[in-house]
Design an enzyme around this catalytic site. Structure first.
Site, PDB file in Angstrom:
ATOM      1  N   GLY A 221       0.836  -1.198   0.000  1.00 18.14           N
ATOM      2  CA  GLY A 221       0.000   0.000   0.000  1.00 18.14           C
ATOM      3  C   GLY A 221       0.869   1.245   0.000  1.00 18.14           C
ATOM      4  O   GLY A 221       2.020   1.210  -0.446  1.00 18.14           O
ATOM      5  N   SER A 222       0.326   2.326   0.541  1.00 20.98           N
ATOM      6  CA  SER A 222       1.028   3.608   0.481  1.00 20.98           C
ATOM      7  C   SER A 222       2.103   3.713   1.567  1.00 20.98           C
ATOM      8  O   SER A 222       2.073   2.993   2.569  1.00 20.98           O
ATOM      9  CB  SER A 222       0.021   4.743   0.655  1.00 20.98           C
ATOM     10  N   GLU A 243       5.613  -3.476   0.906  1.00 21.92           N
ATOM     11  CA  GLU A 243       5.796  -3.049  -0.483  1.00 21.92           C
ATOM     12  C   GLU A 243       4.994  -1.764  -0.622  1.00 21.92           C
ATOM     13  O   GLU A 243       3.767  -1.778  -0.617  1.00 21.92           O
ATOM     14  CB  GLU A 243       5.286  -4.160  -1.417  1.00 21.92           C
ATOM     15  N   CYS A 277       2.275  -0.411  -8.978  1.00 16.24           N
ATOM     16  CA  CYS A 277       3.383   0.053  -8.126  1.00 16.24           C
ATOM     17  C   CYS A 277       4.650   0.173  -8.947  1.00 16.24           C
ATOM     18  O   CYS A 277       5.312   1.207  -8.937  1.00 16.24           O
ATOM     19  CB  CYS A 277       3.620  -0.929  -6.982  1.00 16.24           C
TER      20      CYS A 277
END
Ligand code: ADP
Length: 469
Positions: A221-222, A243, A277
């Site tokens: 995620g962020s 990640e 991503c």
């Protein structure tokens, strides 16, 4: 085999409660998903903890065979799953989108089932002997994002299950239906409570991350949410794989043939309508090739159909949600206001339903512009001109993230020389984002830590244990 209707009906709460799910391409209602409570999460964690010893007691061979059976189940229902994914996430069925994602789910699951991880002999000298082996960790908490909600779910649960852990997953609130549908199909091949999903937003994710019953959290995620997960992990020394995305750079060298690389450059950036991503998010091109590359990318972009996911001809779809649309619109408008040139796109139609933002190429942009410096996560590629390759390398490395990167050249050795100087977890040559289940994947700097895929990915969800005498 599951039909689309069976999948959607099984997910919707029987009493008509739950949250509405709408197609981001049309705004149409496609179904409802449950909203689980903290007690539901607690029940799932208890069941996962109870199921774990039995799952771990199976032989590695038995667990691998079971994972192959789960892959078979996904394969059999792939068309219905791809349709759910397309309707909820927005991505088209074809191209590097929904059907492709289902193919990746099956490939990664089978790879996790088949990757060997034998015990290693560390010392073998007469009476002295030491081996390194891998034990399960226990219950794994898995938290997924909304861009590749099925594939990333598999990345997380496949390795975890293979190593004898059980998994409780919280899919993104933006793609809950996709997460629940995939896990319900996979779970038909698995023992009870080995793989469960809970539906909810960030607050439920936070409860999962801080639970004393979770041995490790796998989070995609962020960066901001990743930091919250790191803080939540402190109390119980919970292990983490993070990640956290990136702002991947590509550097074109001055010996390329622009027409030959345009298609791969385009899909390196626009895969999944730019919501990836490890996709190309800023491209550095030398003076000598600048106009050629901009023209080739612009004309390729003009040829790619964008539209509703279920329409077979589309290759680009809408953005998944209003929040992401606003980010993309803000950054492109600011770049235009700052004097950058929009060679195609940048002109969303306000009357069109859905979160459609056209494929956009931005040239003659300052390397410090926010569209270059921030992860825009949409169908936009800024192309930055450089005179000196050293500047391009410096700009590529100036970012505080480092997930992927790419170098484009007719000379692979020359490209390799540049690649080794880039601060990123993976650098591709003449490709971008070409993930492979045999190659460990993970970020440098604030893109996170820990590795997924291959033997390294299996080790990441295991407790190493040395036995020595
Ligand atoms: P995005 O903003 O792109 O949705 P996030 O990082 O916020 O990205 O979300 C990724 C996943 O993390 C989602 O499943 C989300 O619900 C979950 N999440 C959000 N906040 C938290 C939190 N504090 N702790 C754990 N998970 C969270």
């Amino acid at each position: 085999m599951h039909t689309l209707e069976e999948l959607i009906t099984a997910i919707a709460p029987a009493d008509g409660s739950g949250r509405e799910v709408r197609d981001p391409a049309t705004g149409e209602l496609i179904g409802r998903v449950p909203e689980h409570t903290v007690s539901d999460l607690d029940r799932a964690l208890s069941a996962a903890a109870a199921a774990q010893p039995g799952w771990a007691a199976l032989s590695d061979k038995e667990r691998s065979a079971t994972l192959h059976a789960a892959a078979d189940a996904i394969e059999t229902s792939a068309e219905a799953l791809a349709t759910v994914l397309s309707m909820e996430q927005g991505k088209p069925l074809n191209g590097l989108n929904a059907r492709y994602e289902l193919g990746a789910c099956v490939a990664w699951l089978r790879s996790a089932a088949d990757t060997p991880l034998p015990a290693e002999t560390l010392v073998d000298e007469g009476e002295r002997h030491a081996e390194l082996r891998y034990r399960p960790l226990g219950v794994i908490g898995a938290i997924t994002p909304w861009n590749w909600p099925m594939m990333i779910a598999v990345w997380q649960f496949a390795a975890a299950l293979r190593m004898g852990n059980t998994v409780v997953m919280k899919p993104s609130e933006h793609t809950t239906m996709s997460g629940l549908a995939l896990l319900s199909v996979a779970a038909t091949a698995l023992p009870d409570a080995v793989l469960q999903a809970v539906a909810g937003a960030g607050d439920l994710g936070a409860r999962l991350a801080e639970s004393s019953r979770v041995s490790k959290v796998l989070f995609t995620g962020s960066i901001e949410t990743g930091k919250r997960v790191i803080r939540a992990s402190a109390d119980h020394v919970t292990r983490l794989t993070l990640e956290l995305g990136g702002n991947d750079a590509g550097i074109v060298l001055d010996d390329v043939d622009a027409s030959q690389i345009a298609e791969d450059l385009f899909w390196g950036a626009f895969i999944n309508t730019g919501q990836t991503c490890a996709s190309l998010k800023r491209l550095y091109v030398p003076d000598a090739k600048y106009d050629e590359v901009v023209t080739a990318l612009t004309s390729y972009a003009a040829s790619v159909p964008m539209g509703v996911g279920l329409d077979e001809e589309n290759r680009l779809g809408p953005l998944q949600n209003a929040m992401q649309y606003a980010v993309v619109d803000r950054l492109v408008s600011a770049a235009r206001d700052a004097g950058a040139r929009i060679t195609i796109g940048g002109n969303p139609n306000p009357d069109q339903p859905g979160f459609f933002y056209p494929a956009t190429i931005v040239s003659e942009i300052d390397p410090e512009n926010a569209l270059v410096r921030e992860e825009q996560f949409g169908p936009v590629l800024p192309i930055i001109r450089y005179g000196d390759l050293e500047d391009a390398i410096r700009w590529a490395n100036a970012d505080d993230t480092g997930l992927g990167a790419s170098v484009w050249s007719a000379d692979r050795e020359r490209a390799r020389g540049v690649a080794t100087r880039i601060e990123a977890g993976t650098v591709w040559i003449n490709a971008h984002g070409a993930l492979d289940p045999r190659m460990p994947f993970g970020g440098a700097k604030r893109s996170g830590y820990g590795l997924e895929f291959g033997a390294e990915g299996l080790k990441a969800v295991a407790q190493p244990q040395v036995i020595a005498h």
